[in-house]
Scaffold this motif. Structure first.
Motif, PDB file in Angstrom:
ATOM      1  N   TRP A 295       1.075  -1.179   0.149  1.00 41.67           N
ATOM      2  CA  TRP A 295       0.698   0.370   0.319  1.00 41.67           C
ATOM      3  C   TRP A 295       0.354   1.263  -0.111  1.00 41.67           C
ATOM      4  N   TYR A 296       1.678   1.237   0.508  1.00 46.54           N
ATOM      5  CA  TYR A 296       2.991   2.736   0.533  1.00 46.54           C
ATOM      6  C   TYR A 296       4.251   3.104  -0.770  1.00 46.54           C
ATOM      7  N   PHE A 297       4.571   1.868  -0.852  1.00 42.82           N
ATOM      8  CA  PHE A 297       5.742   2.112  -1.542  1.00 42.82           C
ATOM      9  C   PHE A 297       5.199   1.439  -3.526  1.00 42.82           C
ATOM     10  N   GLU A 298       3.759   0.182  -3.622  1.00 43.70           N
ATOM     11  CA  GLU A 298       3.572   0.543  -4.925  1.00 43.70           C
ATOM     12  C   GLU A 298       2.412   1.286  -5.040  1.00 43.70           C
ATOM     13  N   THR A 299       2.285   1.103  -6.169  1.00 46.20           N
ATOM     14  CA  THR A 299       0.570   1.747  -6.994  1.00 46.20           C
ATOM     15  C   THR A 299      -0.177   0.581  -7.505  1.00 46.20           C
ATOM     16  N   TRP A 300       0.178  -0.858  -6.488  1.00 48.28           N
ATOM     17  CA  TRP A 300      -0.254  -1.844  -6.920  1.00 48.28           C
ATOM     18  C   TRP A 300      -2.442  -1.513  -6.510  1.00 48.28           C
ATOM     19  N   ILE A 301      -3.098  -2.083  -7.787  1.00 47.56           N
ATOM     20  CA  ILE A 301      -4.139  -2.038  -7.100  1.00 47.56           C
ATOM     21  C   ILE A 301      -5.270  -3.146  -5.799  1.00 47.56           C
ATOM     22  N   LEU A 302      -6.100  -3.508  -5.524  1.00 47.99           N
ATOM     23  CA  LEU A 302      -6.398  -4.439  -4.809  1.00 47.99           C
ATOM     24  C   LEU A 302      -7.908  -4.710  -6.232  1.00 47.99           C
ATOM     25  N   ASP A 303      -8.209  -6.152  -5.929  1.00 49.03           N
ATOM     26  CA  ASP A 303      -9.046  -5.966  -7.215  1.00 49.03           C
ATOM     27  C   ASP A 303      -9.254  -7.891  -7.200  1.00 49.03           C
ATOM     28  N   GLN A 304     -10.580  -7.823  -5.966  1.00 49.30           N
ATOM     29  CA  GLN A 304     -10.597  -9.207  -5.436  1.00 49.30           C
ATOM     30  C   GLN A 304     -11.902  -9.279  -6.142  1.00 49.30           C
ATOM     31  N   ALA A 305     -12.652 -10.808  -7.152  1.00 51.73           N
ATOM     32  CA  ALA A 305     -13.573 -10.877  -7.834  1.00 51.73           C
ATOM     33  C   ALA A 305     -14.128 -12.051  -7.100  1.00 51.73           C
ATOM     34  N   VAL A 306     -15.504 -12.236  -7.735  1.00 54.13           N
ATOM     35  CA  VAL A 306     -16.099 -13.366  -7.737  1.00 54.13           C
ATOM     36  C   VAL A 306     -16.433 -14.146  -8.882  1.00 54.13           C
ATOM     37  N   GLU A 307     -15.889 -15.619  -9.092  1.00 57.36           N
ATOM     38  CA  GLU A 307     -15.298 -16.285  -9.848  1.00 57.36           C
ATOM     39  C   GLU A 307     -16.272 -17.089 -11.004  1.00 57.36           C
ATOM     40  N   SER A 308     -16.554 -18.048  -9.496  1.00 54.63           N
ATOM     41  CA  SER A 308     -17.697 -18.737  -9.781  1.00 54.63           C
ATOM     42  C   SER A 308     -18.892 -19.392  -8.723  1.00 54.63           C
ATOM     43  N   VAL A 309     -19.663 -19.790  -8.785  1.00 53.48           N
ATOM     44  CA  VAL A 309     -19.969 -20.306  -7.828  1.00 53.48           C
ATOM     45  C   VAL A 309     -21.021 -21.237  -8.233  1.00 53.48           C
ATOM     46  N   VAL A 310     -20.570 -22.903  -7.690  1.00 46.42           N
ATOM     47  CA  VAL A 310     -21.110 -23.743  -7.979  1.00 46.42           C
ATOM     48  C   VAL A 310     -21.657 -25.297  -7.103  1.00 46.42           C
ATOM     49  N   SER A 311     -22.861 -25.780  -7.091  1.00 44.97           N
ATOM     50  CA  SER A 311     -23.263 -26.503  -6.492  1.00 44.97           C
ATOM     51  C   SER A 311     -22.447 -27.757  -6.507  1.00 44.97           C
ATOM     52  N   GLU A 312     -22.020 -28.267  -5.499  1.00 38.94           N
ATOM     53  CA  GLU A 312     -21.487 -29.525  -5.320  1.00 38.94           C
ATOM     54  C   GLU A 312     -21.626 -30.304  -4.541  1.00 38.94           C
ATOM     55  N   GLY A 313     -21.955 -31.937  -5.193  1.00 39.79           N
ATOM     56  CA  GLY A 313     -23.376 -32.733  -4.053  1.00 39.79           C
ATOM     57  C   GLY A 313     -24.151 -31.842  -2.945  1.00 39.79           C
ATOM     58  N   GLY A 314     -24.367 -31.475  -1.869  1.00 43.79           N
ATOM     59  CA  GLY A 314     -25.475 -31.570  -1.108  1.00 43.79           C
ATOM     60  C   GLY A 314     -24.576 -29.499  -0.844  1.00 43.79           C
ATOM     61  N   GLY A 315     -22.933 -29.424  -1.941  1.00 42.42           N
ATOM     62  CA  GLY A 315     -23.285 -27.847  -0.681  1.00 42.42           C
ATOM     63  C   GLY A 315     -23.107 -27.041  -1.803  1.00 42.42           C
ATOM     64  N   THR A 316     -22.039 -25.702  -1.860  1.00 44.09           N
ATOM     65  CA  THR A 316     -21.571 -25.248  -2.724  1.00 44.09           C
ATOM     66  C   THR A 316     -20.475 -24.668  -2.997  1.00 44.09           C
ATOM     67  N   ARG A 323      -7.515 -10.217  -8.896  1.00 44.02           N
ATOM     68  CA  ARG A 323      -6.829  -9.630 -10.054  1.00 44.02           C
ATOM     69  C   ARG A 323      -6.161  -8.551 -10.257  1.00 44.02           C
ATOM     70  N   GLY A 324      -6.053  -8.524  -8.601  1.00 43.25           N
ATOM     71  CA  GLY A 324      -4.824  -7.121  -8.848  1.00 43.25           C
ATOM     72  C   GLY A 324      -3.537  -7.850  -8.306  1.00 43.25           C
ATOM     73  N   LYS A 325      -2.828  -6.744  -7.534  1.00 44.00           N
ATOM     74  CA  LYS A 325      -1.129  -6.857  -6.903  1.00 44.00           C
ATOM     75  C   LYS A 325      -1.718  -6.915  -5.529  1.00 44.00           C
ATOM     76  N   VAL A 326      -2.309  -6.089  -5.228  1.00 43.36           N
ATOM     77  CA  VAL A 326      -2.627  -6.101  -3.234  1.00 43.36           C
ATOM     78  C   VAL A 326      -2.920  -7.438  -2.762  1.00 43.36           C
ATOM     79  N   PRO A 327      -1.874  -8.095  -2.308  1.00 45.89           N
ATOM     80  CA  PRO A 327      -2.183  -9.185  -1.151  1.00 45.89           C
ATOM     81  C   PRO A 327      -3.396  -8.432   0.166  1.00 45.89           C
ATOM     82  N   MET A 328      -4.580  -8.868   0.093  1.00 45.41           N
ATOM     83  CA  MET A 328      -5.709  -8.801   1.388  1.00 45.41           C
ATOM     84  C   MET A 328      -6.123  -9.924   1.621  1.00 45.41           C
TER      85      MET A 328
END
Length: 389
Positions: A295-316, A323-328
């Motif tokens: 956050w302080y030494f770079e100009t990277w961005i944060l971009d977290q995205a929902v890629e997929s939501v898939v039903s599997e058996g009795g769960g999801t 998609r960005g470079k800032v880990p959070m």
């Protein structure tokens, strides 16, 4: 009568009109001969400023600052508002100053240390605001709304804590001064105007600059930000948002302890950025190098995205992409078909280990997934943060 009203104001929780328009011709007593000498004394200050006016009225009241001297009882400071009657919005300025000093004393854990705090209106001299120990100079804000004048009053008063108490280098690291003050201002705004998002302006300003590749690193020397908008983003908007994000990482209780410890540890001293960072790591017991660097030494961005939501058996199974470079960490709100609301977190270690996607599985059918619904983190693209069936 002016002195009597001033003494009354020092004991009053409601605003007292110390000098009214009717008093302007005789508010100051006459001195011997042709001159009147005033003597001022201040302890533990880094600068001096004063205002002289024949056109302004004076409102005053006391405000609680907590137990300043450790005797177990509440202490008070006097707040003053000096303004011309034509600056009509300033009729509320003393009340704004009361709240500002009281709230910030409590929030920072460091009681306002001086006997008084004065807000001076100077429309025609200044458009925004400028801070000095125990005094601010602020425009009239007659054409702005109520929240605008409150915002500048609390911002300039918040400077009493940084850099007037915690004495940062305003030219080399302007973000330590203005960014921390903007953060404090936003906390006070949230308290004074409940239900209003105080971060919206900072968030939109930062994200526009980040997506347009027009920002500079926060740690760049403050005089070397070009264009001018980059200075504003790196000095005000982004560092305020980063402190909000740090609170989201650490949690309210740990963040508050560390933040108060930083102010107490460096009161009337000269900290550098690493003193701020070391304090948070000392108190939290965590290695946060990944956060400071991103956050302080770079100009990277944060971009977290929902890629997929898939039903599997009795769960999801829910897949999140980084998609960005800032880990959070990923803060997830999940709604099931049953109406149950779940909270889940994907730890930052997933991204630090090099992954670009991570998944979790929850029982039942999912109808909605949202990343960071409380807007704790400055994600650059919120359009991909939500999925609905």
């Amino acid at each position: 009568p002016v002195l009597q009203r001033l003494r009354l104001a020092e004991r009053s929780d409601t605003v007292v009109h110390v000098v009214t328009a009717a008093d302007l011709s005789g508010a100051t007593r006459a001195g011997p001969g042709q001159t009147l000498r005033w003597t001022f004394r201040a302890d533990s200050v880094r600068d001096v400023a004063y205002s002289v006016t024949r056109a302004s009225v004076w409102d005053a009241a006391r405000t609680a600052v907590g137990d300043r001297d450790g005797d177990g009882s509440t202490d008070f400071a006097r707040v003053d508002a000096i303004y011309r009657p034509t600056a009509f919005r300033w009729a509320q300025a003393a009340r704004y100053a009361q709240h500002s000093v009281r709230f910030l004393s409590q929030y920072t854990g460091f009681s306002y240390p001086w006997s008084h705090m004065t807000a001076v209106e100077g429309g025609g001299i200044i458009g925004g605001g400028m801070e000095y120990p125990m005094m601010t100079l602020i425009g009239d804000y007659s054409t702005a709304g109520e929240s605008a004048l409150y915002g500048v009053v609390v911002h300039e008063i918040a400077h009493m804590w940084v850099p007037m108490i915690v004495s940062t280098d305003e030219r080399r690291y302007s973000w330590m001064d203005e960014g921390t003050t903007t953060f404090n201002e936003n906390q006070a705004r949230r308290d004074f105007f409940p239900g209003v998002d105080p971060l919206s302006s900072d968030r939109s300003g930062y994200i526009a600059a980040a997506r347009g590749r027009e920002e500079g690193e926060i740690m760049r020397r403050s005089d070397y930000h070009y264009p001018g908008a980059a200075y504003v983003v790196a000095t005000y908007n982004k560092p305020a948002l980063v402190l909000e994000a740090l609170r989201g990482v650490l949690g309210e209780e740990t963040f508050s302890r560390a933040y108060r410890e930083f102010i107490a540890r460096w009161a009337f001293r000269h900290p550098y950025p690493w003193d701020l960072w070391n304090t948070f790591e000392n108190v939290s017991g965590r290695d946060l190098d990944w956060f400071w660097h991103s956050w302080y030494f770079e100009t990277w961005i944060l971009d977290q995205a929902v890629e997929s939501v898939v039903s599997e058996g009795g769960g999801t199974r829910i897949v999140i992409e980084d998609r960005g470079k800032v880990p959070m960490p990923v803060l997830l709100s999940i709604r099931l078909a049953s109406g149950e609301q779940l909270r889940r977190e994907i730890p930052v270690e997933s991204w630090l280990a090099g992954a670009r996607s991570a998944s979790i599985t929850v029982p039942g059918q999912v109808t909605q997934v949202e990343i960071d619904p409380e807007l704790r983190f400055p994600d650059a693209d919120r359009a991909n943060n939500r999925w609905s069936r």
